[in-house]
Design a protein around this motif. Structure first.
Motif, mmCIF file in Angstrom:
data_model
loop_
_atom_site.group_PDB
_atom_site.id
_atom_site.type_symbol
_atom_site.label_atom_id
_atom_site.label_comp_id
_atom_site.label_asym_id
_atom_site.label_seq_id
_atom_site.Cartn_x
_atom_site.Cartn_y
_atom_site.Cartn_z
ATOM 1 N N LEU A 279 0.835 -1.198 0.000
ATOM 2 C CA LEU A 279 0.000 0.000 0.000
ATOM 3 C C LEU A 279 0.873 1.252 0.000
ATOM 4 O O LEU A 279 1.723 1.429 0.873
ATOM 5 N N LEU A 280 0.665 2.114 -0.996
ATOM 6 C CA LEU A 280 1.402 3.370 -1.116
ATOM 7 C C LEU A 280 0.496 4.529 -0.724
ATOM 8 O O LEU A 280 -0.577 4.719 -1.303
ATOM 9 N N ASP A 281 0.926 5.280 0.269
ATOM 10 C CA ASP A 281 0.222 6.495 0.689
ATOM 11 C C ASP A 281 0.582 7.598 -0.308
ATOM 12 O O ASP A 281 1.731 8.040 -0.375
ATOM 13 N N VAL A 282 -0.375 8.029 -1.108
ATOM 14 C CA VAL A 282 -0.113 9.013 -2.163
ATOM 15 C C VAL A 282 -0.306 10.421 -1.619
ATOM 16 O O VAL A 282 -1.363 10.753 -1.082
ATOM 17 N N PHE A 283 0.729 11.224 -1.745
ATOM 18 C CA PHE A 283 0.616 12.631 -1.368
ATOM 19 C C PHE A 283 1.604 13.438 -2.198
ATOM 20 O O PHE A 283 2.520 12.892 -2.814
ATOM 21 N N SER A 284 1.377 14.707 -2.261
ATOM 22 C CA SER A 284 2.340 15.603 -2.884
ATOM 23 C C SER A 284 2.955 16.449 -1.779
ATOM 24 O O SER A 284 2.428 16.529 -0.667
ATOM 25 N N GLY A 285 4.055 17.039 -2.079
ATOM 26 C CA GLY A 285 4.686 17.872 -1.073
ATOM 27 C C GLY A 285 5.857 18.630 -1.668
ATOM 28 O O GLY A 285 6.451 18.212 -2.661
ATOM 29 N N ARG A 286 6.139 19.745 -1.057
ATOM 30 C CA ARG A 286 7.314 20.529 -1.444
ATOM 31 C C ARG A 286 7.951 21.049 -0.165
ATOM 32 O O ARG A 286 7.300 21.735 0.627
ATOM 33 N N ALA A 287 9.198 20.667 0.055
ATOM 34 C CA ALA A 287 9.897 21.072 1.265
ATOM 35 C C ALA A 287 9.883 22.590 1.398
ATOM 36 O O ALA A 287 9.909 23.321 0.408
ATOM 37 N N GLU A 288 9.846 23.069 2.637
ATOM 38 C CA GLU A 288 9.731 24.509 2.876
ATOM 39 C C GLU A 288 10.899 25.280 2.263
ATOM 40 O O GLU A 288 10.762 26.445 1.883
ATOM 41 N N ARG A 289 12.038 24.642 2.158
ATOM 42 C CA ARG A 289 13.169 25.190 1.415
ATOM 43 C C ARG A 289 14.039 24.020 0.981
ATOM 44 O O ARG A 289 14.002 22.960 1.577
ATOM 45 N N TRP A 290 14.795 24.210 -0.079
ATOM 46 C CA TRP A 290 15.588 23.114 -0.630
ATOM 47 C C TRP A 290 17.069 23.223 -0.297
ATOM 48 O O TRP A 290 17.863 22.390 -0.746
ATOM 49 N N ALA A 291 17.456 24.241 0.436
ATOM 50 C CA ALA A 291 18.876 24.426 0.724
ATOM 51 C C ALA A 291 19.083 24.947 2.132
ATOM 52 O O ALA A 291 18.238 25.662 2.690
ATOM 53 N N ASP A 292 20.213 24.577 2.696
ATOM 54 C CA ASP A 292 20.705 25.105 3.956
ATOM 55 C C ASP A 292 22.207 25.308 3.743
ATOM 56 O O ASP A 292 22.750 24.909 2.701
ATOM 57 N N ASP A 293 22.874 25.899 4.704
ATOM 58 C CA ASP A 293 24.322 26.056 4.565
ATOM 59 C C ASP A 293 24.979 24.679 4.533
ATOM 60 O O ASP A 293 24.943 23.934 5.519
ATOM 61 N N GLY A 294 25.540 24.317 3.378
ATOM 62 C CA GLY A 294 26.199 23.026 3.219
ATOM 63 C C GLY A 294 25.295 21.895 2.788
ATOM 64 O O GLY A 294 25.731 20.741 2.740
ATOM 65 N N LEU A 295 24.031 22.189 2.460
ATOM 66 C CA LEU A 295 23.069 21.131 2.127
ATOM 67 C C LEU A 295 22.133 21.582 1.017
ATOM 68 O O LEU A 295 21.686 22.731 0.991
ATOM 69 N N VAL A 296 21.808 20.649 0.104
ATOM 70 C CA VAL A 296 20.783 20.897 -0.904
ATOM 71 C C VAL A 296 19.947 19.631 -1.059
ATOM 72 O O VAL A 296 20.456 18.512 -0.987
ATOM 73 N N LEU A 297 18.629 19.822 -1.231
ATOM 74 C CA LEU A 297 17.686 18.710 -1.401
ATOM 75 C C LEU A 297 17.382 18.524 -2.872
ATOM 76 O O LEU A 297 17.294 19.499 -3.632
ATOM 77 N N ILE A 298 17.160 17.263 -3.267
ATOM 78 C CA ILE A 298 16.935 16.938 -4.667
ATOM 79 C C ILE A 298 15.922 15.796 -4.764
ATOM 80 O O ILE A 298 15.794 14.984 -3.845
ATOM 81 N N GLY A 299 15.203 15.722 -5.884
ATOM 82 C CA GLY A 299 14.261 14.634 -6.105
ATOM 83 C C GLY A 299 13.131 14.650 -5.086
ATOM 84 O O GLY A 299 12.661 15.707 -4.664
ATOM 85 N N ASP A 300 12.688 13.460 -4.690
ATOM 86 C CA ASP A 300 11.566 13.347 -3.765
ATOM 87 C C ASP A 300 11.847 13.978 -2.407
ATOM 88 O O ASP A 300 10.917 14.321 -1.677
ATOM 89 N N ALA A 301 13.097 14.125 -2.033
ATOM 90 C CA ALA A 301 13.412 14.786 -0.768
ATOM 91 C C ALA A 301 13.005 16.253 -0.808
ATOM 92 O O ALA A 301 12.654 16.837 0.217
ATOM 93 N N ALA A 302 13.021 16.848 -1.999
ATOM 94 C CA ALA A 302 12.653 18.253 -2.166
ATOM 95 C C ALA A 302 11.196 18.424 -2.553
ATOM 96 O O ALA A 302 10.521 19.340 -2.089
ATOM 97 N N HIS A 303 10.710 17.543 -3.420
ATOM 98 C CA HIS A 303 9.334 17.655 -3.923
ATOM 99 C C HIS A 303 8.801 16.254 -4.210
ATOM 100 O O HIS A 303 9.412 15.472 -4.919
ATOM 101 N N THR A 304 7.648 15.945 -3.655
ATOM 102 C CA THR A 304 7.048 14.616 -3.766
ATOM 103 C C THR A 304 5.800 14.709 -4.626
ATOM 104 O O THR A 304 5.040 15.668 -4.547
#
Length: 421
Positions: A279-304
């Motif tokens: 069973l897959l729980d279907v949802f969409s999402g967009r992280a509140e921000r995709w970057a921090d100092d020394g970090l960047v989010l990509i793919g499903d970690a950033a937007h689902t």
């Protein structure tokens, strides 16, 4: 056990399509990369198997598509919405220019194994599988690496920048304190399972296609899966499966058989336990921000996103392609601050918003019922097929942002170190 310490340029957490495509692009650019992956080879079951033409073109340009296909894949020429004997919607990918004028159903492991094979040619590559990220290393408030542990041993990876490519339930995102931004706009779940078909699954069909069946109940997504199986996804109202499952496995099988009649016999034969269903729980999402100092989010970690429209791998690959030159420039400038890295989100956000809107429309088209859905919409679809609007929609589904291109000018063509074969 001692903790191994590794220093590298970029630490990627997650060896999915986004993480490994990005790793290969960076390695081709002379960048040292360490990839931290919690699973070991072939220990994961992947649901996402459909590659859109946009991803096919980029993987082909990167030199990995042919090898991945050689491991086994199926071409699909069309996407069809079917109710009974009627085709309510017919999207023909053969209208697109060759050679990528089709969908490709390919086990995700085939793509990942081929990407990994290419990455391992480079001396600057470290693959740290069997390690689960458990902490973020920091200096003066800035993220400087990742601590991970598991059966393969403990490790601390220190890097110029960490890339969170570890999926929609990203541990790195959670450790960084970035909110996921979940939205239940689709209000549905998907029950996934596979059946072994042999020759029975394609009886009466000359070409493979991706189909959505509507048999009076919830829609069912069906496509041939390599080598002789069929992947089926039964859509249900959010948390609706619990009500169906409460009446027992046989009731579940009966409902599935009614929802996708061509596979009723195989469903009754092969589904023997609730463990055969996922069973897959279907949802969409967009992280509140995709970057921090020394970090960047990509793919499903950033937007689902929803699995509707098979956009997941397409988006992951394009994310990697767009982030690649920014990380190369980040290294050259010695700047991994949030202000610098957030340029990725600014550039990518309009594409993500368009995909979300389109998936919402596709969801309504699949789930709607009544006279308009079953009688009027097929006629409108046939008319639209001969207008520029149809091609515009097809291009958007197939390619996403067609201007995304690999920044080959960043590649180091001479003198890069490679592993001896």
């Amino acid at each position: 056990m001692d903790t191994e310490e590794i220093r590298t340029d970029i630490c990627v957490v997650g060896a999915g399509p986004a993480g490994l495509v990005l790793a290969l692009l960076l390695l081709k650019s002379g960048v040292r990369v360490a990839v931290v992956e919690r699973a070991r080879a072939h220990q994961r079951e992947f649901r996402g198997e459909i590659l859109q033409p946009g991803a096919l073109a980029l993987l082909d340009r990167l030199g990995v598509l042919a090898g991945a296909r050689a491991r086994g894949a199926h071409e699909h020429t069309a996407f069809r919405l079917v109710e009974g004997d009627r085709v309510l919607l017919d999207i023909d990918y053969r209208a697109l220019p060759a050679p990528h004028n089709h969908l490709l159903s390919i086990p995700q492991a085939h793509v990942l194994d081929e990407l990994l094979l290419h990455c391992e040619k480079y001396d600057g590559f470290r693959y740290l599988d069997g390690r689960r990220a458990g902490s973020l290393l920091r200096e003066d408030g800035r993220i400087t690496g990742v601590g991970a542990d598991g059966p393969s041993g403990a490790v601390e990876v220190r890097a110029h920048c960490v890339v969170a490519a570890d999926g929609r339930f990203s541990k790195v995102r959670r450790l960084s304190g970035i909110e996921a931004g979940r939205s239940d706009m689709f209000d549905l779940d998907v029950l996934w399972f596979k059946l072994t078909t042999g020759d029975r699954g394609r009886a009466g069909r000359q070409a493979r296609d991706v189909r959505v069946y509507r048999a009076g109940g919830s829609p069912v997504l069906v496509y041939d899966s390599w080598p002789d199986r069929v992947q089926i996804g039964w859509t249900l109202p959010h948390k609706g499966y619990q009500q169906v499952a409460a009446r027992g496995l046989e009731h579940v099988k009966e409902q599935l058989a009614l929802a996708v009649p061509p596979y009723a016999g195989l469903i009754h034969e092969q589904i023997r336990s609730p463990r055969d269903l996922s069973l897959l729980d279907v949802f969409s999402g967009r992280a509140e921000r995709w970057a921090d100092d020394g970090l960047v989010l990509i793919g499903d970690a950033a937007h689902t996103h929803s699995p509707i429209g098979a956009q997941g791998i397409n988006l992951a690959v394009q994310d990697a392609v767009l982030l690649h030159p920014l990380l190369v420039e980040s290294l050259r400038a010695g700047d991994a601050g949030a202000a610098f890295l957030s340029a990725f989100e600014r550039k990518r956000a309009p594409d993500i918003e368009r995909v979300t809107r389109l998936q919402g429309l596709q969801s309504k088209a699949m789930l709607s019922h009544g006279a308009f859905a079953t009688r009027v919409r097929p006629k409108l679809a046939r008319l639209l097929k001969h207008t520029p609007v149809y091609r515009k929609v097809l291009d958007h589904i197939a390619y996403g942002n067609p201007s995304v291109r690999i920044a080959e000018e960043c590649f180091v063509h001479h003198g890069q170190e490679r592993r001896s074969r």
